[in-house]
Write a protein that holds these residues in place. Structure first.
Motif, PDB file in Angstrom:
ATOM      1  N   THR A 197       0.792  -1.233   0.000  1.00 61.07           N
ATOM      2  CA  THR A 197       0.000   0.000   0.000  1.00 61.07           C
ATOM      3  C   THR A 197       0.822   1.279   0.000  1.00 61.07           C
ATOM      4  O   THR A 197       0.285   2.353  -0.254  1.00 61.07           O
ATOM      5  N   GLY A 198       2.102   1.181   0.323  1.00 68.04           N
ATOM      6  CA  GLY A 198       2.925   2.381   0.435  1.00 68.04           C
ATOM      7  C   GLY A 198       2.871   3.026   1.801  1.00 68.04           C
ATOM      8  O   GLY A 198       3.624   3.968   2.069  1.00 68.04           O
ATOM      9  N   ASP A 199       1.994   2.537   2.678  1.00 70.40           N
ATOM     10  CA  ASP A 199       1.889   3.076   4.043  1.00 70.40           C
ATOM     11  C   ASP A 199       2.477   2.087   5.032  1.00 70.40           C
ATOM     12  O   ASP A 199       2.056   0.929   5.099  1.00 70.40           O
ATOM     13  N   SER A 200       3.455   2.531   5.788  1.00 68.08           N
ATOM     14  CA  SER A 200       4.057   1.672   6.794  1.00 68.08           C
ATOM     15  C   SER A 200       3.211   1.659   8.057  1.00 68.08           C
ATOM     16  O   SER A 200       2.809   2.719   8.544  1.00 68.08           O
ATOM     17  N   VAL A 206      -1.306   1.988  10.757  1.00 71.04           N
ATOM     18  CA  VAL A 206      -2.333   0.985  10.475  1.00 71.04           C
ATOM     19  C   VAL A 206      -1.804  -0.021   9.461  1.00 71.04           C
ATOM     20  O   VAL A 206      -1.164   0.343   8.477  1.00 71.04           O
ATOM     21  N   CYS A 207      -2.062  -1.288   9.736  1.00 72.93           N
ATOM     22  CA  CYS A 207      -1.775  -2.339   8.780  1.00 72.93           C
ATOM     23  C   CYS A 207      -3.010  -2.509   7.898  1.00 72.93           C
ATOM     24  O   CYS A 207      -4.126  -2.558   8.414  1.00 72.93           O
ATOM     25  N   SER A 208      -2.811  -2.551   6.601  1.00 77.52           N
ATOM     26  CA  SER A 208      -3.936  -2.634   5.659  1.00 77.52           C
ATOM     27  C   SER A 208      -4.895  -1.463   5.830  1.00 77.52           C
ATOM     28  O   SER A 208      -6.017  -1.625   6.317  1.00 77.52           O
ATOM     29  N   PRO A 209      -4.466  -0.246   5.479  1.00 76.85           N
ATOM     30  CA  PRO A 209      -5.340   0.922   5.648  1.00 76.85           C
ATOM     31  C   PRO A 209      -6.634   0.778   4.864  1.00 76.85           C
ATOM     32  O   PRO A 209      -6.654   0.205   3.765  1.00 76.85           O
ATOM     33  N   ALA A 210      -7.717   1.288   5.438  1.00 80.59           N
ATOM     34  CA  ALA A 210      -9.049   1.098   4.861  1.00 80.59           C
ATOM     35  C   ALA A 210      -9.146   1.635   3.435  1.00 80.59           C
ATOM     36  O   ALA A 210      -9.880   1.086   2.613  1.00 80.59           O
ATOM     37  N   LEU A 226      -6.343  -5.914  -1.366  1.00 76.15           N
ATOM     38  CA  LEU A 226      -5.600  -4.840  -0.706  1.00 76.15           C
ATOM     39  C   LEU A 226      -4.712  -4.182  -1.744  1.00 76.15           C
ATOM     40  O   LEU A 226      -3.800  -4.816  -2.284  1.00 76.15           O
ATOM     41  N   ALA A 227      -5.016  -2.911  -2.047  1.00 77.24           N
ATOM     42  CA  ALA A 227      -4.285  -2.175  -3.084  1.00 77.24           C
ATOM     43  C   ALA A 227      -4.254  -2.965  -4.386  1.00 77.24           C
ATOM     44  O   ALA A 227      -3.244  -3.002  -5.099  1.00 77.24           O
ATOM     45  N   GLY A 228      -5.366  -3.639  -4.698  1.00 79.70           N
ATOM     46  CA  GLY A 228      -5.487  -4.390  -5.923  1.00 79.70           C
ATOM     47  C   GLY A 228      -4.998  -5.820  -5.843  1.00 79.70           C
ATOM     48  O   GLY A 228      -5.267  -6.631  -6.735  1.00 79.70           O
ATOM     49  N   ILE A 229      -4.294  -6.171  -4.780  1.00 77.37           N
ATOM     50  CA  ILE A 229      -3.759  -7.523  -4.625  1.00 77.37           C
ATOM     51  C   ILE A 229      -4.845  -8.421  -4.048  1.00 77.37           C
ATOM     52  O   ILE A 229      -5.465  -8.092  -3.030  1.00 77.37           O
ATOM     53  N   LEU A 230      -5.111  -9.543  -4.699  1.00 83.38           N
ATOM     54  CA  LEU A 230      -6.104 -10.485  -4.206  1.00 83.38           C
ATOM     55  C   LEU A 230      -5.564 -11.178  -2.958  1.00 83.38           C
ATOM     56  O   LEU A 230      -4.568 -11.901  -3.012  1.00 83.38           O
ATOM     57  N   ILE A 231      -6.224 -10.940  -1.817  1.00 85.59           N
ATOM     58  CA  ILE A 231      -5.785 -11.489  -0.539  1.00 85.59           C
ATOM     59  C   ILE A 231      -6.514 -12.785  -0.220  1.00 85.59           C
ATOM     60  O   ILE A 231      -5.947 -13.725   0.316  1.00 85.59           O
ATOM     61  N   GLY A 241     -12.763 -12.316   6.529  1.00 90.47           N
ATOM     62  CA  GLY A 241     -11.896 -11.568   7.430  1.00 90.47           C
ATOM     63  C   GLY A 241     -11.364 -10.308   6.770  1.00 90.47           C
ATOM     64  O   GLY A 241     -11.379 -10.163   5.543  1.00 90.47           O
ATOM     65  N   TYR A 242     -10.876  -9.382   7.602  1.00 85.49           N
ATOM     66  CA  TYR A 242     -10.279  -8.150   7.083  1.00 85.49           C
ATOM     67  C   TYR A 242      -8.984  -8.509   6.358  1.00 85.49           C
ATOM     68  O   TYR A 242      -8.166  -9.274   6.871  1.00 85.49           O
ATOM     69  N   PRO A 243      -8.776  -7.998   5.143  1.00 84.87           N
ATOM     70  CA  PRO A 243      -7.640  -8.449   4.333  1.00 84.87           C
ATOM     71  C   PRO A 243      -6.291  -7.898   4.798  1.00 84.87           C
ATOM     72  O   PRO A 243      -6.048  -6.702   4.770  1.00 84.87           O
TER      73      PRO A 243
END
Length: 345
Positions: A197-200, A206-210, A226-231, A241-243
């Motif tokens: 995501t580019g966000d640490s 936050v891990c996996s920002p909304a 998550l950011a286009g990646i299929l989780i 579950g939250y990705p």
């Protein structure tokens, strides 16, 4: 309110039960269910659970401090991310806010913030966050000598024997996790969310920002990206579950499975007498992102179990009702002792 049991003569010292709150209702639930201490964070990137719609502004943080004080409990504030270049004042202001509202301690990971807190608010207790990644007594003693920390939260990567070794070689209080979501990485060093995501998590909080999370209904099922990646992809009857990258199911060769980590929760109820014996100062529940109902039930069960262990550590036995209740609240409805128990070693 829960009646706290007093250890019998010769029993081990009763550790603090430290519980999470991402809102005022969750904080009240923790206190009413028997938490000794509650930890919170502000509504910004200074804390590592920076999810939208959660956490505390100045007014609600002040109310939290007053509520815990009236009820004879302690309040901690997690300021456990690292200041970003050019924005250091935001993190220092969070420490000033904690001191202003009268929290019992701040939970810090960054050495610069530890130094600032020690110099600016020397009478406010400083706890070393799990995000500080201190896994040895040498690292903890360094932080005691340099920054005057009074407690350290250990990362969830040590065996019980290693935890005992740390306790035996430092005067700093040691806090360990007792229940909640696990992380496959050494806390404070995860780069997976940054990669996607580019966000640490250690900077944005936050891990996996909304903003990067998307759900798509497809013919194959509900896709979590998550950011286009299929989780992950969920069938109609599956709970979604939250990705997060570490807990996704991925195609590896011809198989699809949890390639990094299965969703599961740490649960140390069965080893409470051992934690008492080695002298942990506090047992922590993970979950500031969880609901008030979750906080209330986990706190209630752990309060009861811990009181039983303190009163009669030699005769302690796990009650099935405790494990049943905690199992329902665990990720994937699975529990583990994590690194505490490594029978293969």
């Amino acid at each position: 309110m829960s009646d706290h049991a007093t250890p019998a003569s010769g029993a081990s010292r009763r550790p603090e039960l430290v519980c999470p709150a991402g809102s005022l209702p969750a904080l009240r639930a923790a206190v009413e269910a028997g938490a000794d201490t509650v930890y919170i964070g502000l509504k910004d990137e200074t804390n590592a659970r920076n999810f939208g719609g959660m956490n505390f502004d100045l007014a609600s943080a002040r109310e939290a401090a007053q509520f815990t004080l009236r009820n004879g409990r302690k309040l901690l504030m997690a300021i456990n991310t690292h200041p970003q270049p050019g924005h250091e004042a935001r993190w220092r202001a969070a420490i000033d806010t904690a001191a202003d509202i009268g929290v019992d301690a701040v939970i810090l990971a960054d050495p610069g913030l530890l130094r600032y807190a020690a110099k600016t608010h020397p009478h406010m207790r400083r706890h070393l966050s799990v995000q500080g990644s201190a896994t040895s007594y040498e690292a903890i003693e360094f932080c005691r000598e340099a920054f005057g920390i009074s407690r350290a939260v250990l990362p969830r990567v040590l065996t019980l024997a290693q935890v005992e070794h740390v306790i035996q070689h430092t005067s700093v209080e040691i806090e360990v996790f007792g229940f909640g979501s696990l992380c496959v990485m050494v806390e404070g060093r995860c780069q997976l969310s940054s990669y996607a995501t580019g966000d640490s998590p250690n900077g944005a909080g936050v891990c996996s920002p909304a903003r990067a999370v998307r759900w798509h209904e497809t013919e194959q099922g509900t896709e979590a990206r998550l950011a286009g990646i299929l989780i992950d992809r969920y069938a109609p009857e599956e709970n979604a579950g939250y990705p997060t990258l570490c807990k996704g199911r991925f195609a590896v060769g011809e198989d699809t499975y949890y390639a990094l980590e299965e969703p599961t929760s740490l649960n140390v109820v069965g080893m409470l007498p051992e934690l008492l014996r080695i002298g942990v100062a506090a047992i922590k529940v993970e979950g500031r992102q969880r609901s008030p109902a979750y906080v209330r039930e986990v706190t209630r069960v752990l309060r009861e179990a811990l009181d039983h262990a303190c009163a009669q550590p030699q005769r302690f036995h796990v009650q099935p009702a405790w494990q049943q209740a905690l199992g329902k609240l665990s990720e994937g409805q699975q529990v583990t002792l994590g690194a505490y128990s490594r029978p293969w070693k």
